[in-house]
Design a protein around this motif. Structure first.
Motif, PDB file in Angstrom:
ATOM      1  N   LEU A   1      46.698  36.968  40.270  1.00  0.00           N
ATOM      2  CA  LEU A   1      45.256  36.951  40.530  1.00  0.00           C
ATOM      3  C   LEU A   1      44.461  36.668  39.259  1.00  0.00           C
ATOM      4  O   LEU A   1      43.438  35.957  39.292  1.00  0.00           O
ATOM      5  CB  LEU A   1      44.821  38.278  41.149  1.00  0.00           C
ATOM      6  N   LYS A   2      44.911  37.195  38.144  1.00  0.00           N
ATOM      7  CA  LYS A   2      44.221  36.930  36.873  1.00  0.00           C
ATOM      8  C   LYS A   2      44.361  35.463  36.475  1.00  0.00           C
ATOM      9  O   LYS A   2      43.392  34.859  35.981  1.00  0.00           O
ATOM     10  CB  LYS A   2      44.777  37.834  35.773  1.00  0.00           C
ATOM     11  N   GLU A   3      45.547  34.896  36.689  1.00  0.00           N
ATOM     12  CA  GLU A   3      45.741  33.477  36.382  1.00  0.00           C
ATOM     13  C   GLU A   3      44.854  32.602  37.259  1.00  0.00           C
ATOM     14  O   GLU A   3      44.254  31.631  36.784  1.00  0.00           O
ATOM     15  CB  GLU A   3      47.212  33.102  36.565  1.00  0.00           C
ATOM     16  N   VAL A   4      44.761  32.942  38.544  1.00  0.00           N
ATOM     17  CA  VAL A   4      43.909  32.175  39.459  1.00  0.00           C
ATOM     18  C   VAL A   4      42.458  32.281  39.049  1.00  0.00           C
ATOM     19  O   VAL A   4      41.722  31.279  39.006  1.00  0.00           O
ATOM     20  CB  VAL A   4      44.110  32.677  40.910  1.00  0.00           C
TER      21      VAL A   4
ATOM     22  N   SER B   1      37.409  31.213  45.683  1.00  0.00           N
ATOM     23  CA  SER B   1      37.624  32.296  46.643  1.00  0.00           C
ATOM     24  C   SER B   1      39.130  32.430  46.857  1.00  0.00           C
ATOM     25  O   SER B   1      39.824  31.436  47.061  1.00  0.00           O
ATOM     26  CB  SER B   1      36.925  31.971  47.960  1.00  0.00           C
ATOM     27  N   THR B   2      39.640  33.667  46.812  1.00  0.00           N
ATOM     28  CA  THR B   2      41.084  33.895  46.894  1.00  0.00           C
ATOM     29  C   THR B   2      41.402  34.805  48.067  1.00  0.00           C
ATOM     30  O   THR B   2      40.726  35.813  48.298  1.00  0.00           O
ATOM     31  CB  THR B   2      41.616  34.524  45.595  1.00  0.00           C
ATOM     32  N   LEU B   3      42.445  34.432  48.812  1.00  0.00           N
ATOM     33  CA  LEU B   3      42.929  35.248  49.920  1.00  0.00           C
ATOM     34  C   LEU B   3      44.349  35.703  49.625  1.00  0.00           C
ATOM     35  O   LEU B   3      45.226  34.895  49.330  1.00  0.00           O
ATOM     36  CB  LEU B   3      42.908  34.444  51.224  1.00  0.00           C
ATOM     37  N   VAL B   4      44.580  37.014  49.705  1.00  0.00           N
ATOM     38  CA  VAL B   4      45.909  37.590  49.539  1.00  0.00           C
ATOM     39  C   VAL B   4      46.498  37.823  50.928  1.00  0.00           C
ATOM     40  O   VAL B   4      45.848  38.405  51.807  1.00  0.00           O
ATOM     41  CB  VAL B   4      45.854  38.915  48.760  1.00  0.00           C
ATOM     42  N   VAL B   5      47.739  37.360  51.144  1.00  0.00           N
ATOM     43  CA  VAL B   5      48.378  37.436  52.467  1.00  0.00           C
ATOM     44  C   VAL B   5      49.630  38.301  52.361  1.00  0.00           C
ATOM     45  O   VAL B   5      50.548  37.990  51.592  1.00  0.00           O
ATOM     46  CB  VAL B   5      48.743  36.028  52.975  1.00  0.00           C
ATOM     47  N   VAL B   6      49.662  39.362  53.157  1.00  0.00           N
ATOM     48  CA  VAL B   6      50.797  40.288  53.136  1.00  0.00           C
ATOM     49  C   VAL B   6      51.114  40.757  54.552  1.00  0.00           C
ATOM     50  O   VAL B   6      50.324  40.563  55.480  1.00  0.00           O
ATOM     51  CB  VAL B   6      50.523  41.520  52.245  1.00  0.00           C
ATOM     52  N   GLU B   7      52.260  41.398  54.695  1.00  0.00           N
ATOM     53  CA  GLU B   7      52.613  42.119  55.918  1.00  0.00           C
ATOM     54  C   GLU B   7      52.578  43.606  55.616  1.00  0.00           C
ATOM     55  O   GLU B   7      52.740  44.022  54.466  1.00  0.00           O
ATOM     56  CB  GLU B   7      54.010  41.713  56.401  1.00  0.00           C
ATOM     57  N   SER B   8      52.395  44.418  56.641  1.00  0.00           N
ATOM     58  CA  SER B   8      52.429  45.871  56.409  1.00  0.00           C
ATOM     59  C   SER B   8      53.870  46.359  56.351  1.00  0.00           C
ATOM     60  O   SER B   8      54.238  47.151  55.479  1.00  0.00           O
ATOM     61  CB  SER B   8      51.652  46.609  57.490  1.00  0.00           C
ATOM     62  N   VAL B   9      54.709  45.889  57.284  1.00  0.00           N
ATOM     63  CA  VAL B   9      56.143  46.196  57.298  1.00  0.00           C
ATOM     64  C   VAL B   9      56.873  44.863  57.361  1.00  0.00           C
ATOM     65  O   VAL B   9      56.600  44.037  58.235  1.00  0.00           O
ATOM     66  CB  VAL B   9      56.519  47.066  58.519  1.00  0.00           C
ATOM     67  N   TYR B  10      57.823  44.658  56.448  1.00  0.00           N
ATOM     68  CA  TYR B  10      58.495  43.357  56.361  1.00  0.00           C
ATOM     69  C   TYR B  10      59.716  43.318  57.264  1.00  0.00           C
ATOM     70  O   TYR B  10      60.555  44.214  57.254  1.00  0.00           O
ATOM     71  CB  TYR B  10      58.854  43.051  54.907  1.00  0.00           C
TER      72      TYR B  10
ATOM     73  N   ILE C   1      47.131  47.138  46.885  1.00  0.00           N
ATOM     74  CA  ILE C   1      46.827  45.709  47.043  1.00  0.00           C
ATOM     75  C   ILE C   1      45.363  45.505  47.378  1.00  0.00           C
ATOM     76  O   ILE C   1      44.681  44.642  46.798  1.00  0.00           O
ATOM     77  CB  ILE C   1      47.736  45.093  48.126  1.00  0.00           C
ATOM     78  N   LEU C   2      44.838  46.292  48.313  1.00  0.00           N
ATOM     79  CA  LEU C   2      43.432  46.151  48.710  1.00  0.00           C
ATOM     80  C   LEU C   2      42.488  46.541  47.581  1.00  0.00           C
ATOM     81  O   LEU C   2      41.471  45.872  47.345  1.00  0.00           O
ATOM     82  CB  LEU C   2      43.159  46.982  49.959  1.00  0.00           C
ATOM     83  N   ASP C   3      42.816  47.613  46.865  1.00  0.00           N
ATOM     84  CA  ASP C   3      41.962  48.024  45.741  1.00  0.00           C
ATOM     85  C   ASP C   3      41.944  46.961  44.656  1.00  0.00           C
ATOM     86  O   ASP C   3      40.891  46.648  44.085  1.00  0.00           O
ATOM     87  CB  ASP C   3      42.461  49.355  45.161  1.00  0.00           C
ATOM     88  N   LEU C   4      43.116  46.405  44.367  1.00  0.00           N
ATOM     89  CA  LEU C   4      43.191  45.345  43.349  1.00  0.00           C
ATOM     90  C   LEU C   4      42.415  44.120  43.800  1.00  0.00           C
ATOM     91  O   LEU C   4      41.669  43.517  43.010  1.00  0.00           O
ATOM     92  CB  LEU C   4      44.657  44.983  43.099  1.00  0.00           C
ATOM     93  N   ALA C   5      42.592  43.727  45.056  1.00  0.00           N
ATOM     94  CA  ALA C   5      41.877  42.559  45.572  1.00  0.00           C
ATOM     95  C   ALA C   5      40.367  42.764  45.482  1.00  0.00           C
ATOM     96  O   ALA C   5      39.625  41.841  45.104  1.00  0.00           O
ATOM     97  CB  ALA C   5      42.298  42.291  47.017  1.00  0.00           C
ATOM     98  N   HIS C   6      39.909  43.942  45.827  1.00  0.00           N
ATOM     99  CA  HIS C   6      38.471  44.236  45.751  1.00  0.00           C
ATOM    100  C   HIS C   6      37.973  44.127  44.312  1.00  0.00           C
ATOM    101  O   HIS C   6      36.906  43.551  44.034  1.00  0.00           O
ATOM    102  CB  HIS C   6      38.207  45.630  46.307  1.00  0.00           C
ATOM    103  N   GLN C   7      38.764  44.651  43.392  1.00  0.00           N
ATOM    104  CA  GLN C   7      38.419  44.579  41.974  1.00  0.00           C
ATOM    105  C   GLN C   7      38.339  43.138  41.480  1.00  0.00           C
ATOM    106  O   GLN C   7      37.475  42.791  40.667  1.00  0.00           O
ATOM    107  CB  GLN C   7      39.467  45.354  41.164  1.00  0.00           C
TER     108      GLN C   7
ATOM    109  N   GLY D   1      37.749  40.497  43.432  1.00  0.00           N
ATOM    110  CA  GLY D   1      36.890  39.676  44.276  1.00  0.00           C
ATOM    111  C   GLY D   1      37.643  38.855  45.313  1.00  0.00           C
ATOM    112  O   GLY D   1      37.144  37.828  45.787  1.00  0.00           O
ATOM    113  N   ALA D   2      38.835  39.302  45.695  1.00  0.00           N
ATOM    114  CA  ALA D   2      39.647  38.587  46.679  1.00  0.00           C
ATOM    115  C   ALA D   2      39.606  39.304  48.024  1.00  0.00           C
ATOM    116  O   ALA D   2      39.270  40.490  48.112  1.00  0.00           O
ATOM    117  CB  ALA D   2      41.092  38.473  46.196  1.00  0.00           C
ATOM    118  N   GLY D   3      39.958  38.578  49.079  1.00  0.00           N
ATOM    119  CA  GLY D   3      40.113  39.167  50.400  1.00  0.00           C
ATOM    120  C   GLY D   3      41.584  39.325  50.724  1.00  0.00           C
ATOM    121  O   GLY D   3      42.447  38.720  50.094  1.00  0.00           O
ATOM    122  N   VAL D   4      41.875  40.148  51.740  1.00  0.00           N
ATOM    123  CA  VAL D   4      43.260  40.423  52.113  1.00  0.00           C
ATOM    124  C   VAL D   4      43.431  40.280  53.620  1.00  0.00           C
ATOM    125  O   VAL D   4      42.620  40.774  54.407  1.00  0.00           O
ATOM    126  CB  VAL D   4      43.703  41.839  51.682  1.00  0.00           C
TER     127      VAL D   4
END
Length: 473
Positions: free
Chosen positions: A184-187, A195-204, A216-222, A224-227
């Motif tokens: 995220l810092k590199e982006v 605008s950045t979107l983070v894509v994850v699953e809750s259970v893999y 993940i959500l706290d970092l994304a908020h910090q 400026g990304a969405g999840v």
């Protein structure tokens, strides 16, 4: 073209990665008019389910079937009382044409309340929902998508079908928040206004582990990304009442088996709505949307996207699988409604208790077995029980041929319905036997499964040719 198709299939056959549909009934079974295997009591018993995603057993439960049929008959009765026609067998069109209904609208409103979001939108499958979102988002040239390296194929294909250039799609190491931070810092440094979107699953689905969603959500908020969170394997399995089941215990004593599955419940329970709900993250400012698939623990079909009103309105306008697909029929909508009632109520809670007792038993027995093999083969053992707290358990058996051979003899000799997960579905060297635990399994079945699996793994270590494994058993 036929020749090219054969070439591609031949290539997979030579690589040992060719897929095919498995035989349906065992010898002595027949198939009824709706495709269900019927066991002949004079023959050997049917295979024991350790493969399906029917975690709570709702798909095969007679009481659940009766609830759906009662709701369907009630819909018939309501229609008859209003002098209108009976419910349609099919939706007859897309939601934007003839396929919309009061039933679909009321179900979406109910699901929005359950998942604590402003609105919700139904889709024909989780695959459709993921394709719809990721292929339709209005990306700018410098925007970015950052994905966990192990996300499901539907998420990967959604990105490929979208408008974002592949150079703006980044991966981070699985469940590694530190690596996500780096990406995220590199982006952000390369495109400050993106605008950045983070894509994850809750259970893999292949490893069974749980994403660190809060971090993940706290970092994304910090940043400026969405999840975007895919809850396909979280719905029905986790929720507000069993947060403790999300932790992987290292205990191997019998006391843990007694403690597993302890619940914090209220009179009407309200559990089983997913990992996002369990962690109280449904209103997190970084959460763009969550996708809840009904083909797993819910035991039926379809999916719902829970999001803001703006997001839902956008999907209605731009999500091509939604716009151009015939909608779910009334019977499916009622099945979804009844599944939520069961998953969130006492039935779901009791079955989750059973599931996680079996998870504890399986992990205890397999851990002891693999530890014993490590002592016997200290230099050569390459089997691994992956660290999963969920009903999705996996034993890594590197090599497609070795993995297939173990699963074949587990099916043919032990009547255990287990499948190899092979390259290219998982990385080379990470081929595994995927074992799904359910509320309809028993402790005796778990014991028999682990006993035979350990015997198979031991014989594999002493055999130079995996193809001879079955004959030795």
């Amino acid at each position: 073209m036929e020749g090219r198709l054969r070439e591609q299939l031949d290539r997979r056959r030579q690589e040992g990665t060719l897929r095919s549909l498995m035989p349906l009934p065992k010898s002595g079974q027949s198939i009824d008019s709706i495709g269900t295997a019927i066991a002949d009591q004079s023959s050997s018993p049917p295979v024991i389910d350790f493969a399906s995603n029917d975690y709570l057993g709702l798909a095969r439960d007679r009481n659940q079937h009766d609830l759906v049929e009662a709701a369907y008959q009630k819909l018939f009765s309501q229609n008859n009382n209003s002098n209108t026609s009976a419910p349609l067998l099919g939706a007859t069109g897309s939601r934007l044409l003839s396929g919309d209904s009061n039933l679909a609208r009321s179900l979406e409103a109910q699901l929005a309340r359950i998942h604590n979001r402003p609105e919700a939108l139904l889709f024909n499958s989780g695959y459709d929902a993921n394709l719809s979102i990721l292929s339709s988002l209005p990306y700018n040239e410098n925007d970015a998508i950052v994905m966990d390296e192990l996300v499901h194929n539907s998420l990967v294909m959604g990105v490929r079908m979208g408008r974002l250039h592949e150079k703006r799609v980044f991966l981070f190491r699985h469940n590694d928040v530190a690596d996500l931070t780096r990406v995220l810092k590199e982006v952000a440094s390369s495109s400050p206004q993106s605008s950045t979107l983070v894509v994850v699953e809750s259970v893999y689905s292949m490893d069974g582990d749980i994403a660190p969603l809060r971090e993940i959500l706290d970092l994304a908020h910090q940043m400026g990304a969405g999840v975007m969170v895919d809850e396909a394997h979280g719905l029905g399995v986790y929720g507000r009442t069993n947060i403790a089941d999300m932790e992987l215990s290292t205990s191997d004593n019998n006391a843990f088996l007694g403690e597993c599955g302890n619940r914090s419940t209220t009179g009407n329970v309200q559990g089983g709505t997913g990992v996002v709900a369990a962690l109280n993250l449904e209103t997190h400012p970084a959460l763009l949307c969550s996708i809840h698939t009904f083909g797993k623990a819910a035991g039926c079909h379809g999916a719902v996207v829970a999001a803001s009103s703006t997001m839902i309105s956008y999907l209605v306008n731009y999500a091509r699988p939604f716009v151009y697909s015939t909608a779910l029929p009334p019977h499916s909508l009622l099945s979804i409604q009844q599944s939520y009632m069961s998953m969130m109520g006492h039935v779901g809670e009791m079955r989750r208790t059973v599931v996680f007792r079996l998870v504890a038993q399986f992990r205890q027995q397999m851990s002891k077995g693999i530890d014993a093999l490590k002592e016997e083969f200290p230099d050569d053992l390459d089997f691994e029980l992956l660290p999963s707290p969920s009903p999705i358990q996996a034993v890594v058996v590197p090599g497609n041929e070795r993995c297939i051979s173990v699963c074949e003899q587990m099916r043919h000799i032990g009547n255990f319905d287990v499948y190899p997960i092979r390259t290219p579905t998982v990385a080379k060297g990470k081929e595994r036997i995927r074992i799904i635990l359910h509320a309809h399994n028993s402790e005796d079945e778990i014991h028999a499964l682990t006993k035979m699996l350990m015997a198979s793994l031991r014989r594999l270590m002493t055999s130079s040719d995996p193809s001879t494994l079955q004959s030795k058993l």
